[in-house]
Design an enzyme around this catalytic site. Structure first.
Site, short mmCIF file in Angstrom:
data_model
loop_
_atom_site.label_atom_id
_atom_site.label_comp_id
_atom_site.label_asym_id
_atom_site.label_seq_id
_atom_site.Cartn_x
_atom_site.Cartn_y
_atom_site.Cartn_z
N ASP A 67 -10.72 -2.83 3.09
CA ASP A 67 -10.68 -4.29 3.12
C ASP A 67 -10.84 -4.83 4.53
O ASP A 67 -10.79 -4.08 5.50
CB ASP A 67 -9.39 -4.80 2.47
CG ASP A 67 -8.17 -3.95 2.80
OD1 ASP A 67 -8.20 -3.24 3.82
OD2 ASP A 67 -7.20 -3.99 2.05
N ASP A 136 4.30 -6.87 -2.70
CA ASP A 136 4.00 -7.58 -3.96
C ASP A 136 3.17 -6.71 -4.91
O ASP A 136 2.67 -7.20 -5.92
CB ASP A 136 3.30 -8.92 -3.69
CG ASP A 136 1.91 -8.75 -3.06
OD1 ASP A 136 1.46 -7.59 -2.84
OD2 ASP A 136 1.26 -9.78 -2.79
N HIS A 138 0.29 -5.14 -4.28
CA HIS A 138 -1.18 -5.07 -4.11
C HIS A 138 -1.59 -3.69 -3.60
O HIS A 138 -0.85 -3.02 -2.88
CB HIS A 138 -1.70 -6.18 -3.19
CG HIS A 138 -1.32 -6.06 -1.75
ND1 HIS A 138 -0.76 -7.11 -1.02
CD2 HIS A 138 -1.40 -5.04 -0.85
CE1 HIS A 138 -0.56 -6.73 0.22
NE2 HIS A 138 -0.92 -5.48 0.35
N GLU A 143 -4.45 -8.78 -4.94
CA GLU A 143 -3.15 -9.43 -5.08
C GLU A 143 -2.79 -9.59 -6.56
O GLU A 143 -3.66 -9.44 -7.43
CB GLU A 143 -3.21 -10.81 -4.41
CG GLU A 143 -3.48 -10.77 -2.90
CD GLU A 143 -2.27 -10.33 -2.07
OE1 GLU A 143 -1.41 -9.59 -2.58
OE2 GLU A 143 -2.20 -10.75 -0.90
C1 F6R Z 1 -4.68 -2.03 4.03
C2 F6R Z 1 -4.45 -2.43 2.65
C3 F6R Z 1 -3.11 -2.89 2.17
C4 F6R Z 1 -1.95 -2.13 2.79
C5 F6R Z 1 -0.63 -2.70 2.28
C6 F6R Z 1 0.55 -1.99 2.88
O1 F6R Z 1 -6.03 -1.65 4.22
O2 F6R Z 1 -5.36 -2.43 1.88
O3 F6R Z 1 -3.06 -2.75 0.77
O4 F6R Z 1 -2.06 -0.77 2.46
O5 F6R Z 1 -0.57 -4.06 2.60
O6 F6R Z 1 0.56 -2.22 4.27
P1 F6R Z 1 1.49 -1.36 5.21
O7 F6R Z 1 1.03 0.05 5.09
O8 F6R Z 1 1.22 -1.89 6.59
O9 F6R Z 1 2.87 -1.57 4.74
#
Ligand code: F6R
Length: 261
Positions: A67, A136, A138, A143
């Site tokens: 992403d 949440d 995702h 989301e």
């Molecule tokens: C990042 C991504 C997100 C993260 C998620 C957890 O490329 O796609 O889904 O993996 O927000 O973030 P962290 O690992 O920073 O807690």
């Protein structure tokens, strides 16, 4: 889904790196799906160390990131392109141009997204996708409410995700972009092996839904319950709300080491 509860981030990094090293041994030109954020850092650190020691090479591997924020200038330190370069790509021996990511400045975003999907398909699809999970629920930036069959597209970030990520923007939630381009849930489901990492008690609720909840767009990661090869690497805090945690621990303890993940 295989659930592995490990003592700490270092053990998670070692097991995740083992999975990638084993894949590269079987298939040196493997395609990796790369997540940014805190969760995969231990795996990236371990792979960088093994690469420096000559134990692993990514010289023929390719990568696609999950992403990207929409609208951040290319030289902004928090574009996911710059983050993955800093955290991983520049520390290992990928060939130049071997890792691609969504273009958050694309003039025609739907056209770019279709091209990104086509590039992944042309590369033969993702062999191993590394994922984190949001508080949440995702995965990628799919989301709550995302279509369970979605492909790469633009999404609006939730307030919760922007608050969670404000730590990368000097605590200023208003500096966190409102939109992103993300691989869809259907795109992620096309990967042959998914390795999801979650650590810390703030992830415990999302992990509980991911593993033991009903499959629902409200907790997008739950779609992975339909994937034939998912490995979830957790520390004790992230596993703390799992009803069957003892069973998962017992199962993994009884697994022959040679099987890997
Ligand atoms: C990042 C991504 C997100 C993260 C998620 C957890 O490329 O796609 O889904 O993996 O927000 O973030 P962290 O690992 O920073 O807690």
């Amino acid at each position: 889904m295989e659930i592995v509860v490990l003592p700490d981030g270092q053990a998670i990094g070692a097991l995740g790196a083992d999975a990638i090293a084993n894949l590269l041994q079987r298939k040196p030109d493997a395609v990796l799906g790369l997540a940014t954020g805190s969760s995969p850092l231990a795996i990236y650190d371990e792979l960088a160390a093994r690469c420096a020691a000559g134990a692993v090479t990514l010289g023929r591997a390719r990568g696609f990131t999950l992403d990207e924020y929409v609208g951040l200038p290319a030289d902004h330190p928090e574009t996911y392109r710059n983050v993955i370069d800093r955290d991983f790509v520049s520390r290992v021996d990928f060939a130049p141009g071997a890792v691609r990511g969504p273009d958050g400045l694309a003039a025609d975003i739907p056209k770019f997204c279709a091209e990104y999907e086509a590039a992944m398909a042309q590369a033969g699809g993702v062999d191993l996708q590394i994922l984190g999970i949001g508080t949440d629920g995702h995965i990628g930036f799919n989301e709550p409410g995302s279509s369970l069959a979605s492909r790469t597209r633009i999404k609006t970030l939730t307030r919760q995700t922007r608050v969670d990520n404000a730590r990368f923007f000097e605590g200023d939630v208003d500096a966190v972009p409102t939109h992103c381009i993300t691989q869809g849930l259907g795109t992620i489901m096309s990967a042959r092996h998914v390795v999801l990492v979650a650590t810390g008690s703030q992830k415990a609720e999302a992990v509980h839904h991911l593993v033991e909840g009903a499959v629902s767009a409200l907790w997008p990661g739950t779609i992975l319950q339909h994937h034939p090869h998912v490995t979830v690497l957790l520390d004790g805090a992230a596993a703390s709300r799992l009803q069957l945690a003892d069973y998962y621990r017992e199962t993994y303890r009884a697994k022959p080491a040679w099987q890997g993940i």
